[in-house]
Design a protein around this motif. Structure first.
Motif, PDB file in Angstrom:
ATOM      1  N   PHE A   1       2.740  22.361   3.116  1.00 29.31           N
ATOM      2  CA  PHE A   1       3.806  22.233   4.109  1.00 29.31           C
ATOM      3  C   PHE A   1       3.316  21.452   5.324  1.00 29.31           C
ATOM      4  CE2 PHE A   1       6.380  24.014   7.682  1.00 29.31           C
ATOM      5  CZ  PHE A   1       7.609  23.523   7.266  1.00 29.31           C
ATOM      6  N   PHE A   2       2.072  21.706   5.737  1.00 27.71           N
ATOM      7  CA  PHE A   2       1.485  20.966   6.861  1.00 27.71           C
ATOM      8  C   PHE A   2       1.346  19.486   6.515  1.00 27.71           C
ATOM      9  CE2 PHE A   2      -2.354  19.203   8.851  1.00 27.71           C
ATOM     10  CZ  PHE A   2      -1.980  19.290  10.192  1.00 27.71           C
ATOM     11  N   ILE A   3       0.855  19.188   5.304  1.00 29.48           N
ATOM     12  CA  ILE A   3       0.714  17.787   4.886  1.00 29.48           C
ATOM     13  C   ILE A   3       2.087  17.119   4.785  1.00 29.48           C
ATOM     14  CG2 ILE A   3      -0.058  16.260   3.025  1.00 29.48           C
ATOM     15  CD1 ILE A   3      -2.207  18.335   2.366  1.00 29.48           C
ATOM     16  N   PHE A   4       3.081  17.877   4.299  1.00 26.23           N
ATOM     17  CA  PHE A   4       4.454  17.360   4.183  1.00 26.23           C
ATOM     18  C   PHE A   4       5.007  16.984   5.554  1.00 26.23           C
ATOM     19  CE2 PHE A   4       9.106  18.451   3.808  1.00 26.23           C
ATOM     20  CZ  PHE A   4       9.446  17.356   3.038  1.00 26.23           C
ATOM     21  N   LEU A   5       4.836  17.881   6.534  1.00 23.56           N
ATOM     22  CA  LEU A   5       5.299  17.586   7.899  1.00 23.56           C
ATOM     23  C   LEU A   5       4.544  16.405   8.490  1.00 23.56           C
ATOM     24  CD1 LEU A   5       5.765  21.121   9.525  1.00 23.56           C
ATOM     25  CD2 LEU A   5       7.527  19.588   8.634  1.00 23.56           C
ATOM     26  N   LEU A   6       3.251  16.343   8.239  1.00 20.95           N
ATOM     27  CA  LEU A   6       2.432  15.233   8.728  1.00 20.95           C
ATOM     28  C   LEU A   6       2.899  13.910   8.138  1.00 20.95           C
ATOM     29  CD1 LEU A   6      -0.169  14.920  10.528  1.00 20.95           C
ATOM     30  CD2 LEU A   6      -1.445  14.832   8.384  1.00 20.95           C
ATOM     31  N   THR A   7       3.200  13.928   6.843  1.00 25.21           N
ATOM     32  CA  THR A   7       3.678  12.721   6.165  1.00 25.21           C
ATOM     33  C   THR A   7       5.010  12.255   6.743  1.00 25.21           C
ATOM     34  OG1 THR A   7       2.581  13.395   4.116  1.00 25.21           O
ATOM     35  CG2 THR A   7       4.313  11.744   3.927  1.00 25.21           C
ATOM     36  N   LEU A   8       5.953  13.177   6.886  1.00 20.13           N
ATOM     37  CA  LEU A   8       7.265  12.823   7.433  1.00 20.13           C
ATOM     38  C   LEU A   8       7.151  12.339   8.872  1.00 20.13           C
ATOM     39  CD1 LEU A   8       9.616  15.659   6.093  1.00 20.13           C
ATOM     40  CD2 LEU A   8       9.253  13.369   5.171  1.00 20.13           C
ATOM     41  N   THR A   9       6.365  13.064   9.682  1.00 23.80           N
ATOM     42  CA  THR A   9       6.209  12.699  11.098  1.00 23.80           C
ATOM     43  C   THR A   9       5.562  11.326  11.236  1.00 23.80           C
ATOM     44  OG1 THR A   9       5.965  15.030  11.698  1.00 23.80           O
ATOM     45  CG2 THR A   9       5.246  13.404  13.313  1.00 23.80           C
ATOM     46  N   GLY A  10       4.489  11.092  10.476  1.00 26.13           N
ATOM     47  CA  GLY A  10       3.785   9.812  10.557  1.00 26.13           C
ATOM     48  C   GLY A  10       4.664   8.650  10.154  1.00 26.13           C
ATOM     49  N   ASN A  11       5.370   8.793   9.044  1.00 28.61           N
ATOM     50  CA  ASN A  11       6.205   7.693   8.565  1.00 28.61           C
ATOM     51  C   ASN A  11       7.437   7.473   9.435  1.00 28.61           C
ATOM     52  OD1 ASN A  11       4.982   6.597   6.016  1.00 28.61           O
ATOM     53  ND2 ASN A  11       5.070   8.738   5.439  1.00 28.61           N
ATOM     54  N   LEU A  12       8.032   8.552   9.938  1.00 28.85           N
ATOM     55  CA  LEU A  12       9.173   8.399  10.849  1.00 28.85           C
ATOM     56  C   LEU A  12       8.733   7.770  12.170  1.00 28.85           C
ATOM     57  CD1 LEU A  12      11.077  11.766  10.237  1.00 28.85           C
ATOM     58  CD2 LEU A  12      11.885   9.460   9.670  1.00 28.85           C
ATOM     59  N   THR A  13       7.521   8.090  12.616  1.00 27.33           N
ATOM     60  CA  THR A  13       6.983   7.482  13.832  1.00 27.33           C
ATOM     61  C   THR A  13       6.827   5.976  13.654  1.00 27.33           C
ATOM     62  OG1 THR A  13       5.788   9.503  14.418  1.00 27.33           O
ATOM     63  CG2 THR A  13       5.038   7.448  15.444  1.00 27.33           C
ATOM     64  N   ILE A  14       6.302   5.569  12.504  1.00 28.37           N
ATOM     65  CA  ILE A  14       6.147   4.140  12.220  1.00 28.37           C
ATOM     66  C   ILE A  14       7.497   3.436  12.231  1.00 28.37           C
ATOM     67  CG2 ILE A  14       5.523   2.477  10.424  1.00 28.37           C
ATOM     68  CD1 ILE A  14       3.328   4.502   9.588  1.00 28.37           C
ATOM     69  N   LEU A  15       8.482   4.013  11.549  1.00 30.54           N
ATOM     70  CA  LEU A  15       9.816   3.409  11.508  1.00 30.54           C
ATOM     71  C   LEU A  15      10.403   3.275  12.907  1.00 30.54           C
ATOM     72  CD1 LEU A  15      11.328   5.285   8.419  1.00 30.54           C
ATOM     73  CD2 LEU A  15      10.704   2.882   8.533  1.00 30.54           C
ATOM     74  N   THR A  16      10.250   4.313  13.727  1.00 31.49           N
ATOM     75  CA  THR A  16      10.814   4.310  15.074  1.00 31.49           C
ATOM     76  C   THR A  16      10.120   3.304  15.974  1.00 31.49           C
ATOM     77  OG1 THR A  16      11.329   6.666  14.838  1.00 31.49           O
ATOM     78  CG2 THR A  16      11.367   5.752  17.068  1.00 31.49           C
TER      79      THR A  16
ATOM     80  N   PHE B   1       6.932  -5.064   6.128  1.00 32.99           N
ATOM     81  CA  PHE B   1       6.506  -4.483   4.851  1.00 32.99           C
ATOM     82  C   PHE B   1       6.020  -3.045   5.038  1.00 32.99           C
ATOM     83  CE2 PHE B   1       5.436  -9.101   3.832  1.00 32.99           C
ATOM     84  CZ  PHE B   1       6.632  -9.312   3.177  1.00 32.99           C
ATOM     85  N   LEU B   2       5.331  -2.791   6.150  1.00 36.04           N
ATOM     86  CA  LEU B   2       4.840  -1.438   6.414  1.00 36.04           C
ATOM     87  C   LEU B   2       5.977  -0.450   6.630  1.00 36.04           C
ATOM     88  CD1 LEU B   2       1.777  -2.185   8.733  1.00 36.04           C
ATOM     89  CD2 LEU B   2       1.700  -1.055   6.505  1.00 36.04           C
TER      90      LEU B   2
ATOM     91  N   TYR C   1       4.449  -2.305  -6.288  1.00 36.48           N
ATOM     92  CA  TYR C   1       4.911  -3.659  -5.983  1.00 36.48           C
ATOM     93  C   TYR C   1       4.800  -3.962  -4.483  1.00 36.48           C
ATOM     94  CZ  TYR C   1       6.911  -2.979 -10.632  1.00 36.48           C
ATOM     95  OH  TYR C   1       7.080  -2.691 -11.960  1.00 36.48           O
ATOM     96  N   LEU C   2       5.096  -2.972  -3.645  1.00 37.62           N
ATOM     97  CA  LEU C   2       4.989  -3.180  -2.196  1.00 37.62           C
ATOM     98  C   LEU C   2       3.540  -3.368  -1.754  1.00 37.62           C
ATOM     99  CD1 LEU C   2       7.613  -0.818  -0.479  1.00 37.62           C
ATOM    100  CD2 LEU C   2       7.415  -3.303  -0.238  1.00 37.62           C
ATOM    101  N   LEU C   3       2.628  -2.597  -2.345  1.00 36.46           N
ATOM    102  CA  LEU C   3       1.209  -2.771  -2.020  1.00 36.46           C
ATOM    103  C   LEU C   3       0.738  -4.172  -2.404  1.00 36.46           C
ATOM    104  CD1 LEU C   3      -0.258   0.692  -3.111  1.00 36.46           C
ATOM    105  CD2 LEU C   3       0.009  -0.156  -0.770  1.00 36.46           C
ATOM    106  N   LEU C   4       1.262  -4.677  -3.520  1.00 38.16           N
ATOM    107  CA  LEU C   4       0.939  -6.042  -3.930  1.00 38.16           C
ATOM    108  C   LEU C   4       1.506  -7.054  -2.937  1.00 38.16           C
ATOM    109  CD1 LEU C   4      -0.066  -8.201  -5.884  1.00 38.16           C
ATOM    110  CD2 LEU C   4       2.001  -7.843  -7.252  1.00 38.16           C
ATOM    111  N   VAL C   5       2.741  -6.852  -2.518  1.00 40.01           N
ATOM    112  CA  VAL C   5       3.365  -7.747  -1.531  1.00 40.01           C
ATOM    113  C   VAL C   5       2.583  -7.731  -0.219  1.00 40.01           C
ATOM    114  CG1 VAL C   5       5.406  -8.029  -0.066  1.00 40.01           C
ATOM    115  CG2 VAL C   5       5.683  -7.669  -2.523  1.00 40.01           C
TER     116      VAL C   5
ATOM    117  N   THR D   1      -1.238   2.089   9.724  1.00 41.61           N
ATOM    118  CA  THR D   1      -0.543   1.751  10.964  1.00 41.61           C
ATOM    119  C   THR D   1      -1.000   2.532  12.183  1.00 41.61           C
ATOM    120  OG1 THR D   1       1.404   1.276   9.611  1.00 41.61           O
ATOM    121  CG2 THR D   1       1.741   1.386  11.971  1.00 41.61           C
ATOM    122  N   LEU D   2      -1.056   3.867  12.106  1.00 40.22           N
ATOM    123  CA  LEU D   2      -1.253   4.671  13.304  1.00 40.22           C
ATOM    124  C   LEU D   2      -2.633   4.485  13.931  1.00 40.22           C
ATOM    125  CD1 LEU D   2       0.583   7.961  12.282  1.00 40.22           C
ATOM    126  CD2 LEU D   2       1.445   6.040  13.619  1.00 40.22           C
TER     127      LEU D   2
END
Length: 309
Positions: free
Chosen positions: A32-47, A62-63, A113-117, A291-292
């Motif tokens: 659950f902690f890793i799940f929250l960390l994943t969501l928080t990190g990726n949403l932070t990047i998008l924002t 791409f990121l 495919y995205l990692l390749l791009v 990114t972070l």
């Protein structure tokens, strides 16, 4: 009443990660902690990329697509895992199982495919800097991302169409923590030889082709870096590309181990352990590594915070 019974009879039972009840609570809170960390990190990047104009470049475009993909990739697997750990609710319908398999393979293939791009983008930026701006324009970036997603969807459809045609007339207990290809093939009472070979060839083509081209891009990048006179500049680029390459090798290594080997060599407990890496851990590492930890992103976060606080 008959349809309810039939629906119940067609359900799969997900056996879960471990048959050790005393570890359910610690594992729940860890994941659950890793799940929250994943969501928080990726949403932070998008924002941050959305709000900061200076980050509107092909690399961050791409990121952000990778972050968007990671969010849905994680949501496909982890919530069901958390529910099964705490509530012991392990039943899933046939349609639900096939849906989870489709989205899992689609997002997993799209990530390849995205990692390749992204590797190609870094190759162009470092090895062909004079042509980078003209070649990696907005239209090209959109086409590359669209191709990654569309090809990912097609890749996801193949195993689902093949497995959904199989008969499951015996035990429906899936010895895994989600509906994955190997445990579903084990449950089928049909002749799965053709299905196994088709999925094996698809996995081999996608994983090895993408990995080979990605490694070739990084090889050319390393050669270009070695020609840089500045030690600090060389160290900085090596640090960034080294971190990226680490994620690529972990992701591809675990995926190849799972899907590009003979069906007879599958070990359920080992499969579950390996699967945790690419379904739970790697999506949590990607935001931090890609990114972070980046200086540009850190400066942008500070600027945004000063703007709103």
């Amino acid at each position: 009443m008959r349809s309810a019974n039939q629906s119940s009879a067609n359900d799969f039972v997900i056996l879960g990660l471990l048959n050790l009840p005393e570890l359910s609570t610690p594992l729940f809170f860890t994941f659950f902690f890793i799940f929250l960390l994943t969501l928080t990190g990726n949403l932070t990047i998008l924002t941050v990329v959305w709000l900061e104009q200076t980050l509107h470049t092909p690399m961050y475009f791409f990121l952000t697509n990778l972050s968007f993909l990671e969010i849905w990739y994680t949501i496909t697997i982890v919530p069901k895992l958390l529910v099964s750990l705490m509530l012991k609710d392990n039943n899933v319908s046939f349609a639900g199982c096939m849906s989870q398999l489709f989205f899992f393979v689609t997002f997993g293939a799209s990530e390849c495919y995205l990692l390749l791009v992204m590797a190609y983008d870094r190759y162009m930026a470092i090895c062909k800097p004079l042509y980078y701006s003209s070649l990696m324009d907005t239209r090209t970036c959109l086409q590359l991302v669209a191709a990654s997603w569309i090809t990912g969807v097609v890749t996801g459809l193949v195993p689902v169409l093949l497995i959904s045609q199989l008969e499951f007339c015996g035990s429906r207990k899936v010895n895994h923590f989600f509906c994955d290809i190997p445990p579903l093939l084990e449950l089928s009472c049909s002749d799965t030889h053709l299905t196994e070979m088709s999925i094996f060839m698809l996995s081999f083509f996608v994983l090895f082709c993408c990995l080979l081209l990605t490694l070739m891009s990084y090889l050319f990048i390393v050669i270009s870096i070695l020609r840089i006179q500045s030690i600090n500049g060389r160290r900085r680029i090596f640090s960034t590309c080294g971190a990226h390459l680490t994620v690529v090798l972990i992701y591809y290594g675990t995926m190849i181990f799972m899907y590009v080997r003979p069906h007879s060599s599958y070990s359920s407990d080992l499969n579950k352990f390996i699967s945790v890496f690419y379904t739970v851990i790697t999506p949590g590492l990607n935001p931090m590594i890609y990114t972070l930890r980046n200086k540009e992103v850190k400066l942008s976060v500070r600027k945004i915070l000063r703007r709103f606080l």
